[in-house]
Design an enzyme around this catalytic site. Structure first.
Site, short mmCIF file in Angstrom:
data_model
loop_
_atom_site.label_atom_id
_atom_site.label_comp_id
_atom_site.label_asym_id
_atom_site.label_seq_id
_atom_site.Cartn_x
_atom_site.Cartn_y
_atom_site.Cartn_z
N LYS A 201 0.88 -1.18 0.00
CA LYS A 201 0.00 0.00 0.00
C LYS A 201 0.92 1.23 0.00
O LYS A 201 1.91 1.26 0.73
CB LYS A 201 -0.86 -0.01 1.27
CG LYS A 201 -1.79 1.18 1.40
CD LYS A 201 -3.04 0.98 0.57
CE LYS A 201 -3.92 2.22 0.52
NZ LYS A 201 -5.03 2.04 -0.45
N ILE A 203 1.83 4.78 1.11
CA ILE A 203 1.50 5.70 2.20
C ILE A 203 1.85 7.11 1.76
O ILE A 203 3.00 7.39 1.42
CB ILE A 203 2.24 5.28 3.49
CG1 ILE A 203 1.70 3.91 3.92
CG2 ILE A 203 2.06 6.31 4.60
CD1 ILE A 203 2.48 3.24 4.99
N ASN A 290 18.91 -0.83 8.64
CA ASN A 290 20.28 -0.57 8.19
C ASN A 290 21.23 -1.20 9.20
O ASN A 290 21.18 -0.89 10.38
CB ASN A 290 20.54 0.93 8.09
CG ASN A 290 19.61 1.57 7.07
OD1 ASN A 290 19.34 1.01 6.01
ND2 ASN A 290 19.08 2.72 7.41
N ARG A 292 24.35 -0.91 9.97
CA ARG A 292 25.63 -0.19 10.05
C ARG A 292 25.45 1.00 11.00
O ARG A 292 24.34 1.31 11.41
CB ARG A 292 25.97 0.36 8.66
CG ARG A 292 24.88 1.27 8.13
CD ARG A 292 25.26 2.08 6.91
NE ARG A 292 24.28 3.12 6.64
CZ ARG A 292 23.18 2.99 5.92
NH1 ARG A 292 22.88 1.81 5.39
NH2 ARG A 292 22.35 4.01 5.75
N VAL A 295 25.29 7.89 9.06
CA VAL A 295 25.84 9.26 8.98
C VAL A 295 25.33 10.10 10.15
O VAL A 295 26.09 10.80 10.81
CB VAL A 295 25.44 9.92 7.64
CG1 VAL A 295 25.85 11.40 7.61
CG2 VAL A 295 26.03 9.18 6.44
C1 MV4 Z 1 7.28 3.89 0.83
C2 MV4 Z 1 6.62 5.13 0.76
C3 MV4 Z 1 5.26 5.13 0.84
N1 MV4 Z 1 4.57 3.96 0.97
N2 MV4 Z 1 6.57 2.76 0.97
C4 MV4 Z 1 11.68 5.54 0.06
C5 MV4 Z 1 12.98 4.93 0.40
C6 MV4 Z 1 12.71 3.51 0.64
N3 MV4 Z 1 13.44 3.08 1.77
C7 MV4 Z 1 11.25 3.40 0.85
N4 MV4 Z 1 10.68 4.69 0.54
C8 MV4 Z 1 9.36 4.90 0.61
N5 MV4 Z 1 8.60 3.79 0.77
C9 MV4 Z 1 5.25 2.81 1.03
N6 MV4 Z 1 4.56 1.69 1.15
C10 MV4 Z 1 7.38 6.28 0.62
C11 MV4 Z 1 8.76 6.17 0.53
C12 MV4 Z 1 9.45 7.42 0.37
C13 MV4 Z 1 10.28 7.92 1.35
C14 MV4 Z 1 10.52 7.25 2.53
C15 MV4 Z 1 11.34 7.75 3.49
C16 MV4 Z 1 11.94 8.98 3.29
C17 MV4 Z 1 11.74 9.68 2.14
C18 MV4 Z 1 10.91 9.17 1.16
C19 MV4 Z 1 10.71 9.88 -0.01
C20 MV4 Z 1 9.90 9.38 -0.97
C21 MV4 Z 1 9.28 8.13 -0.79
#
Ligand code: MV4
Length: 447
Positions: A201, A203, A290, A292, A295
């Site tokens: 889904k 978010i 993560n 590790r 930063v």
């Molecule tokens: C998501 C999300 C919304 N819904 N998953 C971005 C990095 C990766 N680790 C997973 N990410 C996201 N996963 C769902 N189901 C939105 C992001 C996302 C995001 C997450 C953390 C910090 C910045 C972000 C920027 C764009 C999208």
């Protein structure tokens, strides 16, 4: 305790580890590429070994050379820092089989968190809330469409070998699903050599809040509260702070307990970070772990009074963790000072630093490997300094950061300092009203 540690990294983190080694009476060995001869980690380590040409693949990612450097110098342990080989399970394995302690979790723990679908399943089984979605990899298009319909649009397609935002596709309408699914798996195959994708889904406008955890060799795990890393641009964090202005003590406690459960389920040893997405209703979901030191670890150090690098080394040497609940106090903020031009879409700005003046004063810390006359090489990430402030409240920390940024002078290259100055004055930032869409949804979006 170890007598000698090799640091398989460069830049500010290598210097940070070298400083702790000196404090603990441990000899340090730096490794460096031909582009880093004039780097401070080379100058301040007790010994330094050149491991190859500027290209990372031939130097900082060159496992045989790094192991050879450790053997020649008699290092008993290897600190991987962040990036490069820090989350490479086979490197951890090779360190162990070469008779050196890898300062970090086991190769098994690294692998189980490296595969994003497996990581999610592991956390779900440990009772950590996960984002509703497919049970692991989807097998084909028909399977994928059924799952997406079941979840309800919008959905997000993620590469199982991805992470950090690489290989993700958001699909808002069923009609766009097929083409995005095909593109996502094609891209995943090209980028990671693994076409596997899973579906969740989507978010909207989540907050990125991560919990710092630590495990020891005796099955103990603790958490050191959260960091709010929602101020990001194209999946690159720019500002981190702790505590998060978005969560209260009740949620903090729940997320901390969930992160500990997750860490214990993989017998986690050393420093780790459990990343959560938190939606606008304050629902939290495991995103990635993560394996590790990160930063942004200094903001946690500032509010907990714990030296996380020192803890990593002690735990690796067999120390037991103190399980007393760590009570944070005050507020810490980190601004990443990158050699990038914020006026031109944050394009890289390597070159010679002509003049360099650091801010200082009570509650001001700068972790950097740079100096006047230093040439920022074009070969590596653009982080040149971490400006970290500590204040009694969020407002005082923001004011201190704004003042420190005014004083920080770097001439010769462009940096992200002007960007950070503007954010510190932004009403939404000052009110703590931001999520991961902050940059995209404000005047900082220049595209
Ligand atoms: C998501 C999300 C919304 N819904 N998953 C971005 C990095 C990766 N680790 C997973 N990410 C996201 N996963 C769902 N189901 C939105 C992001 C996302 C995001 C997450 C953390 C910090 C910045 C972000 C920027 C764009 C999208």
């Amino acid at each position: 305790m170890f007598k000698k540690i090799l640091i398989a990294n460069r830049g500010e983190i290598a210097l940070r580890v070298i400083r702790v080694c000196r404090e603990l009476g441990i000899k340090s060995v730096a490794v460096y590429s031909e582009a880093d001869r004039d780097s401070l980690h080379v100058k301040f380590a007790d010994e330094a070994v050149c491991i190859g040409p500027p290209l990372s693949k031939q130097s900082y990612l060159n496992i045989p050379r790094i192991i050879a450097a450790a053997e020649i110098t008699g290092a008993e342990a290897i600190h991987p820092g962040y990036g490069f080989l820090a989350e490479n399970a086979s490197f951890a394995e090779i360190c162990t089989s070469s008779g050196m302690k890898f300062i970090g979790p086991s190769a098994e723990a690294i692998s189980s968190m490296g595969n994003k679908a497996l990581a999610k399943e592991t956390m779900k089984n440990a009772g950590v809330p996960v984002i509703p979605g497919s049970d692991g990899i989807v097998k084909d298009l028909t399977d994928a469409i059924d799952i997406a319909r079941g979840i309800g649009f919008p959905v997000i397609i993620k590469a199982v070998a991805g992470g950090g935002g690489k290989g993700m596709r958001i699909v808002r309408d069923e009609n766009d699903f097929e083409k995005n699914f095909v593109m996502a798996s094609t891209e995943a195959e090209a980028a990671f050599g693994d076409a596997g994708v899973y579906i969740e889904k989507y978010i909207e406008q989540p907050h990125h809040i991560e919990i710092q955890v630590f495990g020891d060799q005796y099955g103990n795990a603790i958490h050191l509260n959260e960091r709010d890393c929602s101020i990001q641009r194209r999946h690159q964090k720019l500002i981190e702070e702790s505590p998060s202005p978005f969560i209260n003590d009740e949620l903090r406690q729940k997320m901390g307990a969930a992160a500990i459960k997750g860490a214990l389920s993989v017998n986690y040893e050393g420093a780790g970070t459990v990343e959560f997405l938190v939606d606008k209703y304050h629902n939290y979901f495991f995103m990635e772990m993560n394996t590790r030191i990160q930063v942004e670890h200094p903001v946690t150090e500032e509010i907990t009074g714990r030296d996380l690098i020192k803890m990593q080394i002690r735990v690796a040497a067999g120390a037991k963790l103190d399980k007393k609940l760590i009570k944070p106090s005050g507020h810490a903020i980190e601004c990443r000072i990158n050699a990038e031009d914020p006026e031109h879409n944050f394009r890289p700005s390597p070159g010679e630093i002509k003049s360099f003046h650091l801010p200082g004063g009570f509650g001001v810390r700068v972790d950097t490997h740079c100096y006047a006359g230093y040439r920022v090489p074009p070969n590596y990430d653009s982080l040149i300094a971490k400006l970290v402030v500590y204040g009694s409240s969020r407002e005082s920390a923001i004011n201190k950061m704004a003042a420190a940024l005014e004083e920080f002078t770097i001439e010769g290259i462009h940096t992200t300092i002007p960007f950070h100055k503007k954010v510190m004055q932004h009403p939404l930032f000052r009110e703590g009203k931001f999520d991961t869409s902050f940059i995209e949804n404000t005047e900082f979006n220049t595209k």
